[in-house]
Write an enzyme that holds these catalytic residues in place. Structure first.
Site, PDB file in Angstrom:
ATOM      1  N   TYR A  80       0.833  -1.201   0.000  1.00  0.00           N
ATOM      2  CA  TYR A  80       0.000   0.000   0.000  1.00  0.00           C
ATOM      3  C   TYR A  80       0.874   1.261   0.000  1.00  0.00           C
ATOM      4  O   TYR A  80       0.636   2.199  -0.777  1.00  0.00           O
ATOM      5  CB  TYR A  80      -0.937   0.013   1.219  1.00  0.00           C
ATOM      6  N   ARG A  97       1.663   8.936  12.554  1.00  0.00           N
ATOM      7  CA  ARG A  97       1.282  10.223  13.165  1.00  0.00           C
ATOM      8  C   ARG A  97      -0.220  10.471  13.088  1.00  0.00           C
ATOM      9  O   ARG A  97      -0.819  11.053  13.994  1.00  0.00           O
ATOM     10  CB  ARG A  97       2.032  11.344  12.445  1.00  0.00           C
ATOM     11  N   PHE A 134      15.337  19.660  -1.422  1.00  0.00           N
ATOM     12  CA  PHE A 134      13.968  19.227  -1.664  1.00  0.00           C
ATOM     13  C   PHE A 134      13.725  17.827  -1.089  1.00  0.00           C
ATOM     14  O   PHE A 134      12.681  17.553  -0.499  1.00  0.00           O
ATOM     15  CB  PHE A 134      13.698  19.243  -3.175  1.00  0.00           C
TER      16      PHE A 134
END
Length: 412
Positions: free
Chosen positions: A168, A212, A285
């Site tokens: 997933y 989280r 980045f």
């Protein structure tokens, strides 16, 4: 901006916070005037928070490609996340999404707040997409197609095993890492990174977010979203939602620690990926969110508050990460510091303590062996020992500069 109380506790947060505020304002001023590009960059600022300006530090062509890649996948994710959409409606949209990005008339109303605006006015994103170089378009289409198919697959099945969990996360984030590697290579700035390492970059971020966001996902209305694998949580409770109940606090923390330990397995791959980057803007980045991820894992580990509310890094520490991440030495230093912070929280009686400590030691060893740990400034220690007078001066200066920036913004 960080709260006054947090700044008083961490006075060296103030300068990075101020720099971040100024950088965000500058990024807003650089938004293109063409209606479709203006929409895309304005929306980017709304859906990606403080990270938007890091995207805008990339070279012009790559910046546009990453902006559109981000918004296309954010739109795809909005369809997947909206639990009010019937499965028989949602699945075909996910599977065909890679074709919709070529259609400037296509839109689909779903999501809430800024995400609904993105979906309602998706034609702006498609218009901008069609102006990208062919190599960028092909990379974005390929990843969107594969991600949509993977999301559709998991609409119809639960995350049962750890292998399901990895699969997933590959579909929703590992593919993002692989797509970004393709965009970096298409820009001519980087060699093409391996799919394995690119996938690990995505998995580390996604697993951190899944950990989280437990409470937000489990309380989702009208239907809970459950991404923690049954193979892990079933060792501790009978149902995933049981983790949020106070009577299960001990088991909940043990399950949380198990999940964090699983995420840590990707950290060394991430370090290897970042060490190979050459372009500074691309490096920053990539590096800033990875540091944020290991910092978030360190805060979440052994922390019952994750099942009571939001656990996240304070804004000042985020600003420090953005300000101080300039070299691979900074990355090794941050990973070492947060791994050490996490190590200090390990309870030897935790069922996974041995495995957790082993993974943390491996991360620390990689950082030490780089030989770069002494060439950086720690994120977790206040370096200058400010007195109360200096704190007051800094707060006053900050107030003056913020007032000036606000006045200047309104005048423009």
């Amino acid at each position: 901006m960080g709260s006054l109380g947090a700044i008083l506790k961490h006075p060296d947060d103030l300068y990075p916070l101020l720099k971040l505020k100024i950088a965000a304002r500058q990024a807003e001023k650089q938004i293109p005037r063409e209606p479709h590009w203006s929409f895309c960059y304005t929306m980017l600022h709304k859906v990606s928070r403080s990270f938007a300006f890091v995207i805008q530090q990339l070279g012009p062509d790559l910046r546009n490609a990453v902006c559109i890649f981000y918004l296309v996948l954010r739109a795809l994710d909005t369809v997947e996340d909206d639990t009010s959409i019937a499965t028989d409606v949602k699945v075909p949209i996910l599977i065909a999404f890679h074709r919709h990005i070529y259609d400037c008339d296509w839109h689909f109303s779903c999501g809430t707040k800024e995400y609904k605006v993105l979906m309602d006015q998706f034609h702006h994103v498609s218009t901008a997409f069609l102006e990208l170089g062919k190599n960028y378009q092909e990379a974005i289409e390929d990843i969107t197609k594969r991600m949509g198919a993977g999301m559709a697959e998991f609409i119809c099945k639960e995350v049962e095993t750890v292998d399901d969990y990895d699969e997933y996360c590959h579909y929703v984030a590992g593919l993002v890492g692989m797509g970004l590697s393709k965009l970096f290579h298409a820009s001519g700035s980087e060699d093409l990174a391996s799919d394995y390492l690119s996938n690990s970059m995505g998995l580390f971020l996604q697993k951190t977010n899944i950990i989280r966001d437990y409470l937000e996902d489990i309380n989702e209305i009208p239907k809970s979203r459950m991404f923690w694998p049954r193979q892990i949580w079933s060792k501790y409770v009978n149902k995933l939602e049981d983790l949020k109940y106070e009577e299960n606090s001990v088991k909940a923390v043990q399950c949380l620690n198990d999940m964090v330990t699983n995420a840590l397995m990707h950290a060394e791959d991430c370090l290897k990926y970042m060490a190979a980057l050459r372009d500074l803007a691309i490096f920053r980045f990539c590096a800033i969110p990875q540091i944020m991820a290991i910092g978030t894992l360190a805060l979440c580990y052994n922390n019952i508050e994750l099942f009571r509310g939001v656990v996240k890094m304070r804004r000042g520490l985020t600003a420090k990460v953005i300000d101080r991440t300039k070299t691979m030495g900074d990355v090794y230093g941050a990973f070492f510091d947060f791994a050490s912070m996490l190590e200090s929280k390990v309870d030897k009686n935790d069922p996974n303590a041995t495995k957790t400590l082993s993974r943390l030691e491996a991360i620390q060893k990689t950082c030490r062996e780089s030989g770069l740990l002494n060439k950086r400034k720690s994120l977790l220690r206040n370096g200058n020992g400010y007195g109360s007078t200096m704190i007051l001066i800094l707060v006053i200066l900050f107030g003056i500069m913020f007032a000036y920036l606000s006045a200047n913004h309104h005048n423009n």
